[in-house]
Design a protein around this motif. Structure first.
Motif, PDB file in Angstrom:
ATOM      1  N   ARG A 280       0.819  -1.219   0.000  1.00  0.00           N
ATOM      2  CA  ARG A 280       0.000   0.000   0.000  1.00  0.00           C
ATOM      3  C   ARG A 280       0.846   1.259   0.000  1.00  0.00           C
ATOM      4  O   ARG A 280       0.520   2.250  -0.662  1.00  0.00           O
TER       5      ARG A 280
ATOM      6  N   PRO B 107       1.914   3.500  -6.689  1.00  0.00           N
ATOM      7  CA  PRO B 107       1.849   4.859  -7.218  1.00  0.00           C
ATOM      8  C   PRO B 107       0.404   5.339  -7.357  1.00  0.00           C
ATOM      9  O   PRO B 107      -0.541   4.555  -7.263  1.00  0.00           O
ATOM     10  N   ASP B 108       0.248   6.625  -7.592  1.00  0.00           N
ATOM     11  CA  ASP B 108      -1.071   7.173  -7.849  1.00  0.00           C
ATOM     12  C   ASP B 108      -1.490   6.819  -9.274  1.00  0.00           C
ATOM     13  O   ASP B 108      -0.662   6.779 -10.189  1.00  0.00           O
ATOM     14  N   ALA B 109      -2.778   6.563  -9.485  1.00  0.00           N
ATOM     15  CA  ALA B 109      -3.258   6.182 -10.814  1.00  0.00           C
ATOM     16  C   ALA B 109      -2.957   7.255 -11.852  1.00  0.00           C
ATOM     17  O   ALA B 109      -2.606   6.952 -13.003  1.00  0.00           O
ATOM     18  N   ALA B 110      -3.087   8.522 -11.462  1.00  0.00           N
ATOM     19  CA  ALA B 110      -2.799   9.610 -12.400  1.00  0.00           C
ATOM     20  C   ALA B 110      -1.343   9.583 -12.846  1.00  0.00           C
ATOM     21  O   ALA B 110      -1.024   9.884 -14.001  1.00  0.00           O
ATOM     22  N   GLU B 111      -0.450   9.207 -11.935  1.00  0.00           N
ATOM     23  CA  GLU B 111       0.972   9.101 -12.281  1.00  0.00           C
ATOM     24  C   GLU B 111       1.193   8.012 -13.320  1.00  0.00           C
ATOM     25  O   GLU B 111       1.982   8.171 -14.258  1.00  0.00           O
TER      26      GLU B 111
ATOM     27  N   ASN C 185     -10.532  10.858 -11.066  1.00  0.00           N
ATOM     28  CA  ASN C 185     -11.394  11.143  -9.924  1.00  0.00           C
ATOM     29  C   ASN C 185     -12.864  10.877 -10.243  1.00  0.00           C
ATOM     30  O   ASN C 185     -13.722  11.026  -9.373  1.00  0.00           O
TER      31      ASN C 185
ATOM     32  N   ASP D 143       1.572  -0.989 -10.645  1.00  0.00           N
ATOM     33  CA  ASP D 143       0.747  -0.128 -11.493  1.00  0.00           C
ATOM     34  C   ASP D 143      -0.663  -0.692 -11.636  1.00  0.00           C
ATOM     35  O   ASP D 143      -1.641   0.060 -11.689  1.00  0.00           O
TER      36      ASP D 143
ATOM     37  N   ALA E 146      -2.501   0.210  -8.598  1.00  0.00           N
ATOM     38  CA  ALA E 146      -2.825   1.641  -8.637  1.00  0.00           C
ATOM     39  C   ALA E 146      -4.081   1.887  -9.460  1.00  0.00           C
ATOM     40  O   ALA E 146      -4.984   2.620  -9.038  1.00  0.00           O
TER      41      ALA E 146
ATOM     42  N   SER F 144      -7.200   0.402  -7.784  1.00  0.00           N
ATOM     43  CA  SER F 144      -7.637   1.125  -6.584  1.00  0.00           C
ATOM     44  C   SER F 144      -8.528   2.313  -6.917  1.00  0.00           C
ATOM     45  O   SER F 144      -9.241   2.815  -6.059  1.00  0.00           O
ATOM     46  N   ARG F 145      -8.494   2.773  -8.183  1.00  0.00           N
ATOM     47  CA  ARG F 145      -9.288   3.934  -8.577  1.00  0.00           C
ATOM     48  C   ARG F 145     -10.404   3.604  -9.562  1.00  0.00           C
ATOM     49  O   ARG F 145     -11.220   4.462  -9.866  1.00  0.00           O
TER      50      ARG F 145
END
Length: 208
Positions: free
Chosen positions: A60, A64-68, A83, A152, A155, A158-159
């Motif tokens: 966790r 990385p962030d999904a946007a990244e 988002n 990835d 990531a 998760s979104r």
């Protein structure tokens, strides 16, 4: 009984396997009740938890962030707002079923309900190119990306609002570990209309 929530696939396959198995291993105690309804004796069921659930928890802090992830593939935030609800797909090319026909069966019913990221392996990418599907997918709000690594994948999962897959079950275990609804498209696309009804259910819950 396979994976929880919404695998859209002939359920008799899983029921038959459950009945043939000497021991049935589950990820959660809740699945014992479903097995009980199938007539599986309690002494044949072992709850072992989820390996991918443990991996998701352990990684966790470094996911990385999904946007990244999208930026690394040259996708600006404006092209896909992580988002807002979006879906992932992991459909793979299969010589038994024409890829264009399967996609048409799905996308005709989906009608742009949500943007989709389609993670593809090399063979599937080649099939997309051979069938000249690129422009059609773009018009339908489907963005094709190469299959990504575990972090990835987590990531993106998760979104995402949901995962659409096939019998290859790519990322299905990871989705279940993250409580992401998993919807399975039949090889010939025959259950596409039913699958899209499940998509509507998922989106209504997410917006409710």
């Amino acid at each position: 009984p396979g994976l929880p929530l919404a695998i859209i696939n002939p359920e008799r396959r899983f029921t038959l396997l459950d009945r043939l198995a000497t021991t049935v291993f589950t990820r959660s105690v809740n699945l014992h009740y479903a097995l009980h309804r199938e007539g599986i004796a309690a002494d044949r069921v072992q709850c072992i938890g989820s390996l991918f659930g443990c991996v998701a928890q352990a990684t966790r802090e470094v996911v990385p962030d999904a946007a990244e992830v999208l930026r690394r593939f040259g996708l600006a935030p404006a092209s896909l707002d992580v988002n807002r609800p979006f879906g992932l797909m992991t459909l793979s090319a299969d010589p038994r079923w024409p890829l264009a026909k399967r996609l048409d069966a799905l996308l005709v019913h989906l009608k742009g309900r949500l943007p989709l990221l389609w993670l593809v392996d090399r063979a599937t990418a080649d099939a997309v190119k051979a069938a000249a599907l690129d422009k059609r997918l773009e018009r339908q709000g489907v963005t094709v990306l190469p299959m990504v690594g575990l972090l990835d994948s987590l990531a993106m999962l998760s979104r995402t609002a949901l995962l659409i897959g096939d019998e290859s079950l790519r990322l299905a275990e990871e989705a279940v570990a993250l409580d992401v609804p998993y919807l399975e498209l039949a090889g010939d696309g025959a259950n596409a209309e039913q699958l899209v009804l499940a998509v509507d259910d998922v989106l209504s819950v997410a917006s409710g």
